[in-house]
Write a protein that holds these residues in place. Structure first.
Motif, PDB file in Angstrom:
ATOM      1  N   ASP A  54       9.997  11.577  20.629  1.00 26.61           N
ATOM      2  CA  ASP A  54      10.983  10.502  20.725  1.00 26.61           C
ATOM      3  C   ASP A  54      11.799  10.746  21.988  1.00 26.61           C
ATOM      4  O   ASP A  54      12.578  11.690  22.064  1.00 26.61           O
ATOM      5  CB  ASP A  54      11.874  10.533  19.475  1.00 26.61           C
ATOM      6  N   ARG A  91      16.542  -5.633  21.135  1.00 25.76           N
ATOM      7  CA  ARG A  91      15.670  -4.558  20.682  1.00 25.76           C
ATOM      8  C   ARG A  91      14.345  -4.524  21.421  1.00 25.76           C
ATOM      9  O   ARG A  91      13.794  -5.549  21.797  1.00 25.76           O
ATOM     10  CB  ARG A  91      15.454  -4.657  19.182  1.00 25.76           C
ATOM     11  N   ASP A 100      11.101  -1.526  18.156  1.00 23.61           N
ATOM     12  CA  ASP A 100      12.184  -0.611  18.533  1.00 23.61           C
ATOM     13  C   ASP A 100      11.669   0.822  18.401  1.00 23.61           C
ATOM     14  O   ASP A 100      10.515   1.045  17.992  1.00 23.61           O
ATOM     15  CB  ASP A 100      13.473  -0.864  17.729  1.00 23.61           C
ATOM     16  N   MET A 101      12.507   1.776  18.748  1.00 18.79           N
ATOM     17  CA  MET A 101      12.093   3.186  18.759  1.00 18.79           C
ATOM     18  C   MET A 101      11.607   3.653  17.391  1.00 18.79           C
ATOM     19  O   MET A 101      10.521   4.206  17.245  1.00 18.79           O
ATOM     20  CB  MET A 101      13.291   4.070  19.144  1.00 18.79           C
ATOM     21  N   MET A 102      12.444   3.458  16.385  1.00 19.53           N
ATOM     22  CA  MET A 102      12.125   4.082  15.100  1.00 19.53           C
ATOM     23  C   MET A 102      10.946   3.411  14.406  1.00 19.53           C
ATOM     24  O   MET A 102      10.166   4.077  13.725  1.00 19.53           O
ATOM     25  CB  MET A 102      13.364   4.132  14.192  1.00 19.53           C
ATOM     26  N   HIS A 121      16.365   9.039  24.896  1.00 18.24           N
ATOM     27  CA  HIS A 121      17.448   9.346  25.833  1.00 18.24           C
ATOM     28  C   HIS A 121      16.940   9.797  27.207  1.00 18.24           C
ATOM     29  O   HIS A 121      17.721  10.241  28.042  1.00 18.24           O
ATOM     30  CB  HIS A 121      18.362  10.421  25.228  1.00 18.24           C
ATOM     31  N   LYS A 134      18.969   3.045  24.848  1.00 19.54           N
ATOM     32  CA  LYS A 134      20.077   4.000  24.941  1.00 19.54           C
ATOM     33  C   LYS A 134      20.657   4.028  26.352  1.00 19.54           C
ATOM     34  O   LYS A 134      21.862   3.949  26.540  1.00 19.54           O
ATOM     35  CB  LYS A 134      19.608   5.407  24.556  1.00 19.54           C
ATOM     36  N   ALA A 153      25.609   5.417  18.535  1.00 25.79           N
ATOM     37  CA  ALA A 153      25.166   5.500  19.930  1.00 25.79           C
ATOM     38  C   ALA A 153      25.143   4.133  20.618  1.00 25.79           C
ATOM     39  O   ALA A 153      24.093   3.568  20.920  1.00 25.79           O
ATOM     40  CB  ALA A 153      23.798   6.174  20.005  1.00 25.79           C
ATOM     41  N   ASN A 160      18.997  14.703  20.336  1.00 28.35           N
ATOM     42  CA  ASN A 160      20.180  14.110  19.709  1.00 28.35           C
ATOM     43  C   ASN A 160      20.395  14.867  18.401  1.00 28.35           C
ATOM     44  O   ASN A 160      19.493  14.868  17.578  1.00 28.35           O
ATOM     45  CB  ASN A 160      19.891  12.612  19.446  1.00 28.35           C
ATOM     46  N   TYR A 166      18.967  13.668  14.741  1.00 33.96           N
ATOM     47  CA  TYR A 166      19.212  12.236  14.469  1.00 33.96           C
ATOM     48  C   TYR A 166      18.811  11.902  13.017  1.00 33.96           C
ATOM     49  O   TYR A 166      17.637  12.026  12.659  1.00 33.96           O
ATOM     50  CB  TYR A 166      18.395  11.456  15.489  1.00 33.96           C
TER      51      TYR A 166
HETATM   52  C1  LIG Z   1      16.725  10.029  19.331  1.00 35.82           C
HETATM   53  C2  LIG Z   1      16.857   8.586  18.949  1.00 35.82           C
HETATM   54  N1  LIG Z   1      15.770   7.908  18.547  1.00 35.82           N
HETATM   55  C3  LIG Z   1      15.849   6.621  18.187  1.00 35.82           C
HETATM   56  C4  LIG Z   1      17.050   5.944  18.221  1.00 35.82           C
HETATM   57  C5  LIG Z   1      17.117   4.532  17.736  1.00 35.82           C
HETATM   58  O1  LIG Z   1      16.457   3.671  18.570  1.00 35.82           O
HETATM   59  P1  LIG Z   1      16.125   2.198  18.025  1.00 35.82           P
HETATM   60  O2  LIG Z   1      17.440   1.559  17.708  1.00 35.82           O
HETATM   61  O3  LIG Z   1      15.403   1.560  19.176  1.00 35.82           O
HETATM   62  O4  LIG Z   1      15.248   2.382  16.827  1.00 35.82           O
HETATM   63  C6  LIG Z   1      18.195   6.603  18.627  1.00 35.82           C
HETATM   64  C7  LIG Z   1      19.487   5.909  18.617  1.00 35.82           C
HETATM   65  O5  LIG Z   1      20.535   6.454  18.763  1.00 35.82           O
HETATM   66  C8  LIG Z   1      18.096   7.961  19.002  1.00 35.82           C
HETATM   67  O6  LIG Z   1      19.182   8.640  19.393  1.00 35.82           O
END
Ligand SMILES: Cc1ncc(COP(=O)(O)O)c(C=O)c1O
Length: 394
Positions: free
Chosen positions: A211, A252, A104-106, A214, A244, A47, A183, A130
């Motif tokens: 989450d 990040r 970051d997201m995860m 997107h 995204k 992505a 996703n 995902y």
């Molecule tokens: C639904 C979803 N969550 C988290 C992420 C990753 O985000 P990050 O790189 O900030 O952890 C993505 C990346 O494609 C994603 O599609």
């Protein structure tokens, strides 16, 4: 430096973000999308988007670099920018006091799961989803339970209730990790569905972590609804980011958000979570949410065009594949089971078509015989990729 890379395209910003780069220019990139496979492969997998950086973001970062402003992060600029965007785009009044930056997201998602559950507890997810949704909770000793989406790619509430039963059956706690928008399917959950999620979760005592990576990318006619904005979601937690929608995985950053009854949980996340965002990441993401709206609108229009192009190209070149266009994300989930390529058609497409798409297998139940295709690229690359995929079947 930035301007020399942009050259003619600068005249066209925000114009058509997905029509500003050539394949030769893209091949100069050093990121994962462009360096993982040999140069004859068209990469439509991870992505990342084939766009230039929106001008306000580039300016925020280059101004910081020019001023030597490369120290530690400070202030609440990112949280305030997200709150202003949420008010304008989603008519949602997000209190910046219930927002914390995360690296970051995860990492934000994992930390929320750690706060809400203990090792051995369950995390419910809607497969296909995902792949890190499967892996990251499992790394942290949580048991992952799937509640597969329905054949229409929407939440199957009977399967969700069954998964909640199973999750709590052994007397522990459970989190429902909701992917919104979804996703890989691109499904945008409707407000009524999210309200039902909140009711069902409350009935079972399951905590929701949404989450919303997107979220900004949803076309205006589909209307994204933040989970924390729906009735009954006061004890929910959510994460969002500019990564995204404005293509900033290289810078990040993300924000963790809490409903009023979950503020205490947000506060329990370790201090290093908030201090570990990079200063340049926070500046870039804040600029995106604050000033990146016109660029985002242009991008979303280009994505809608690519989605139409992809549907037509699949119908012409891969008529036995099934694609259900959805208004969220830039990811297409292609059902290739009738192509006779076995469980992992991505391996065939890489070898025979020299096109890299994601295998459906790591997305969990429902992934066999499927691939995920990233259509955030130029119309030329997208068209050639699907032509090659079709020709590889002969
Ligand atoms: C639904 C979803 N969550 C988290 C992420 C990753 O985000 P990050 O790189 O900030 O952890 C993505 C990346 O494609 C994603 O599609």
């Amino acid at each position: 430096m930035y301007m020399s890379v942009v050259t003619n395209a600068a005249l066209d910003l925000p114009g058509n973000p997905l029509r500003q780069l050539t394949l030769d220019q893209l091949r100069q990139r050093t990121s994962a999308k462009w360096r993982t496979h040999p140069a004859d492969v068209l990469p439509l997998w991870v992505a990342e988007m084939d766009v230039l950086v929106a001008e306000p973001i580039a300016k925020a970062v280059t101004d910081a670099m020019a001023a030597g402003d490369t120290g530690y992060p400070s202030g609440s600029g990112y949280a305030e920018a997200v709150a202003a965007f949420a008010a304008e785009r989603w008519s949602w009044d997000l209190d910046p006091d219930r927002v914390r930056t995360v690296p970051d997201m995860m990492l934000g998602v994992v930390e929320m799961i750690k706060v809400l559950t203990r090792p051995g507890d369950a995390v419910v997810i809607n497969s296909p989803v995902y792949p890190p949704f499967h892996r990251f909770p499992a790394f942290n000793g949580r048991k992952v339970i799937e509640a597969p989406l329905g054949p229409d790619h929407r939440i199957d509430f009977a399967a969700l209730a069954e998964a909640f039963e199973l999750a709590l059956g052994r007397g522990g706690r459970a989190v429902y990790l909701l992917c919104s928008p979804h996703n890989p399917t691109g499904t945008v959950h409707a407000r009524a569905e999210l309200e039902r999620v909140a009711r069902l979760s409350a009935d079972y005592g399951v905590r929701v972590v949404a989450d919303e990576a997107h979220a900004p990318l949803v076309a205006p006619d589909a209307a994204f609804t933040p989970y924390l904005a729906v009735a009954g979601a006061a004890d929910g937690l959510a994460v969002t980011s500019a990564a995204k929608a404005w293509n900033l995985p290289g810078l990040r950053g993300a924000v963790a958000m809490a409903g009023p009854d979950a503020a205490v949980d947000l506060a329990r996340m370790p201090e290093e979570m908030s201090t570990s965002i990079s200063h340049l990441g926070a500046l870039a993401h804040a600029a995106a949410f604050r000033e990146g709206g016109p660029w985002l609108d242009a991008l979303v229009a280009d994505l809608a065009e690519n989605r139409r192009l992809l549907a037509a190209a699949v119908a012409e070149h891969l008529p036995q594949a099934r694609y259900r266009p959805q208004p969220g994300t830039y990811l297409a989930w292609l059902d290739c089971r009738d192509l006779g390529l076995g469980d992992d058609p991505a391996a065939h497409f890489l070898e025979r078509a020299r096109v890299a798409v994601n295998s459906g297998l790591p997305f969990g139940t429902g992934g066999k015989g499927h691939v995920r295709l990233n259509y955030a690229t130029t119309p030329e690359i997208l068209t050639e990729a699907v032509e090659r995929m079709g020709a590889s079947l002969n």
